[in-house]
Scaffold this active site. Structure first.
Site, mmCIF file in Angstrom:
data_model
loop_
_atom_site.group_PDB
_atom_site.id
_atom_site.type_symbol
_atom_site.label_atom_id
_atom_site.label_comp_id
_atom_site.label_asym_id
_atom_site.label_seq_id
_atom_site.Cartn_x
_atom_site.Cartn_y
_atom_site.Cartn_z
ATOM 1 N N SER A 213 61.510 53.420 20.376
ATOM 2 C CA SER A 213 60.868 52.174 19.955
ATOM 3 C C SER A 213 60.390 52.293 18.514
ATOM 4 O O SER A 213 60.851 53.172 17.775
ATOM 5 C CB SER A 213 59.712 51.845 20.901
ATOM 6 O OG SER A 213 59.267 50.526 20.672
ATOM 7 N N ASN A 214 59.486 51.428 18.092
ATOM 8 C CA ASN A 214 58.955 51.501 16.726
ATOM 9 C C ASN A 214 57.487 51.071 16.722
ATOM 10 O O ASN A 214 56.910 50.805 17.773
ATOM 11 C CB ASN A 214 59.813 50.647 15.782
ATOM 12 C CG ASN A 214 59.856 49.210 16.248
ATOM 13 O OD1 ASN A 214 58.829 48.554 16.373
ATOM 14 N ND2 ASN A 214 61.055 48.717 16.534
ATOM 15 N N HIS A 215 56.934 50.987 15.533
ATOM 16 C CA HIS A 215 55.475 50.786 15.432
ATOM 17 C C HIS A 215 55.027 49.323 15.521
ATOM 18 O O HIS A 215 53.849 49.044 15.328
ATOM 19 C CB HIS A 215 54.974 51.357 14.103
ATOM 20 C CG HIS A 215 55.105 52.843 14.012
ATOM 21 N ND1 HIS A 215 54.385 53.696 14.820
ATOM 22 C CD2 HIS A 215 55.885 53.627 13.238
ATOM 23 C CE1 HIS A 215 54.713 54.938 14.536
ATOM 24 N NE2 HIS A 215 55.622 54.927 13.585
ATOM 25 N N SER A 216 55.906 48.405 15.776
ATOM 26 C CA SER A 216 55.487 46.997 15.774
ATOM 27 C C SER A 216 54.476 46.734 16.897
ATOM 28 O O SER A 216 54.727 47.047 18.063
ATOM 29 C CB SER A 216 56.707 46.087 15.958
ATOM 30 O OG SER A 216 56.267 44.762 16.084
ATOM 31 N N ALA A 279 60.601 43.534 15.623
ATOM 32 C CA ALA A 279 61.318 44.671 15.040
ATOM 33 C C ALA A 279 62.287 45.153 16.121
ATOM 34 O O ALA A 279 61.913 45.898 17.024
ATOM 35 C CB ALA A 279 60.332 45.762 14.652
#
Ligand code: PMT
Length: 409
Positions: A213-216, A279
């Site tokens: 995943s990512n930091h959004s 994102a």
């Protein structure tokens, strides 16, 4: 457009009538004041038996109006001043007596006089015993008022002051505030438009317990969705962010990019605008292990093979080319270098109408924080840089552009 939210600077006349639920009007009042509204409280004589003027005065820091013939600040006749300046007349709780007066054109106290005199939209939240609510006289009065365009929220069913269970409870203060918000939003520049917003990152499963995943955080997308709602749009928010669902919109929970794609295509079929703040992961693991991947023997590492995810905006653009899909598509570009060049390239390649370039290396902008600083690039070559603002303010700036685009098209 105010960047304070829908209630910012709005004048609300809050009519409080005499029922035990009058104490809940204090919570309604407090929420409205906190949201930036100027609240003028008008109490009937009976209301003052249940709750004191002082409560509302402390909450609003404004004079409380109770008497048609008493003029607190020495200004003009209160029912005319209040009636003329109101953006909304909210009566909560509304007793059978006040409903009856307004439905029959009586103006024998300040509140019923304002109700008769004001051209502002009106919302009533009834509260009374079940038998009073169900009485043909009350039902006829409510039908009359509805026929004139006066809106009602509730009553709810539940425990009443008498101890009996039944229909007649005042709905919860948050629901009343939400209904007021919806009524005010109808005057907004996106009224009647359908806006689809995506928020948060996507999760691409590796095995049953792990994902890429990512930091959004979803904050930017939620700010856009809430701002669009407050400007009158019907909003669908497609998200996997771990944030409470905002009221007054359809919320579709998704996980992977593929799920987000399906949800976006369904929601944008009839939509006016798509705003992709999410994102989305460009890659996902080629295979998802059925069981949790275990450390094995003395193996030092694990090679994860990734494959490309579908590009949601590209799919939307392909549909648009066949005549279906949103009238306007807005993308975001999260960049760590060559901000404008990369955003410009995405604007073209993804066939967007507008792209919001976001430098995600800054500590006060981009992922997870409450502020952002962006550059808006249009297909006409326009470049608009914003200063550091709250995400809500950035959202309003984007929607100013969307509203202008729709007005011109
Ligand atoms: O959620 P927050 O914590 O508030 O953070 C906000 C944010 C930084 C996530 C947001 O402001 C932002 O920049 N979102 C876009 C992030 C992104 O994925 O950018 P991108 O440059 O990789 O993608 C460009 C555009 O294509 C985006 O609109 C994206 O939604 C879309 N996309 C990307 C990949 C993909 N497979 N399909 C897409 O449609």
């Amino acid at each position: 457009m105010s960047h304070q939210g829908i209630f910012g600077g709005k004048r609300i006349v809050l009519g409080v009538t005499g029922g035990i639920a009058a104490y809940k009007a204090a919570t309604v009042c407090s929420r409205l004041v906190q949201a930036g509204a100027l609240v003028d409280v008008v109490m009937t004589e009976a209301a003052q038996k249940f709750i004191s003027q002082l409560t509302f005065q402390a909450l609003t820091h404004r004079p409380i109006y109770t008497d048609m013939f008493h003029i607190p600040g020495g200004e003009n006749i209160p029912h005319i001043v209040l009636a003329d300046s109101a953006d909304l007349l909210l009566i909560a709780p509304a007793t059978a007596n006040t409903i009856g007066k307004v439905a029959n054109g009586l103006a024998d106290n300040l509140l019923s006089a304002i109700a008769l005199a004001t051209p502002a939209p009106k919302l009533m939240a009834p509260a009374m015993e079940t038998d009073m609510w169900r009485h043909p006289a009350t039902q006829r009065n409510v039908a009359t008022l509805k026929g004139w365009g006066i809106e009602f929220i509730g009553p709810a069913a539940g425990r009443l002051a008498s101890g009996a269970m039944g229909e007649g409870r005042l709905v919860e203060p948050d629901e009343i505030v939400a209904a007021a918000q919806m009524i005010l939003a109808r005057q907004g520049d996106l009224a009647g438009r359908t806006v689809v917003v995506t928020a948060g990152g996507t999760r691409e499963a590796i095995d049953p317990v792990r994902f890429v995943s990512n930091h959004s955080s979803g904050k930017m997308g939620y700010a856009v969705a809430e701002a669009a709602r407050d400007r009158g749009a019907q909003v669908t928010l497609i998200t996997l962010a771990n944030l409470p669902a905002p009221f007054g919109m359809a919320v579709v929970r998704v996980d992977s990019a593929q799920e987000m794609l399906d949800a976006v295509l369904t929601a944008t079929d009839q939509a006016t605008a798509l705003i992709m703040a999410a994102a989305v992961a460009d890659f996902r693991p080629l295979t998802v292990a059925e069981q949790k991947i275990k450390k094995r023997g003395d193996t030092e590492g694990l090679v994860l093979e990734l494959v490309r995810n579908p590009d949601i905006l590209a799919e939307v653009a392909a549909r648009k080319a066949t005549g279906t899909g949103p009238e306007i598509t807005v993308g975001f570009a999260a960049e760590t270098h060559d901000l404008l060049a990369n955003a410009q390239e995405k604007l073209k390649r993804k066939r967007l109408d507008l792209i919001v370039a976001n430098d995600v290396t800054a500590t006060d902008a981009g992922f997870a924080v409450d502020t952002n600083r962006v550059t808006l690039l249009g297909t006409d070559g326009s470049i608009e840089e914003t200063p550091l603002m709250t995400k809500r303010e950035v959202a309003e700036t984007i929607l100013d552009r969307v509203a202008r685009f729709l007005m011109d098209s």
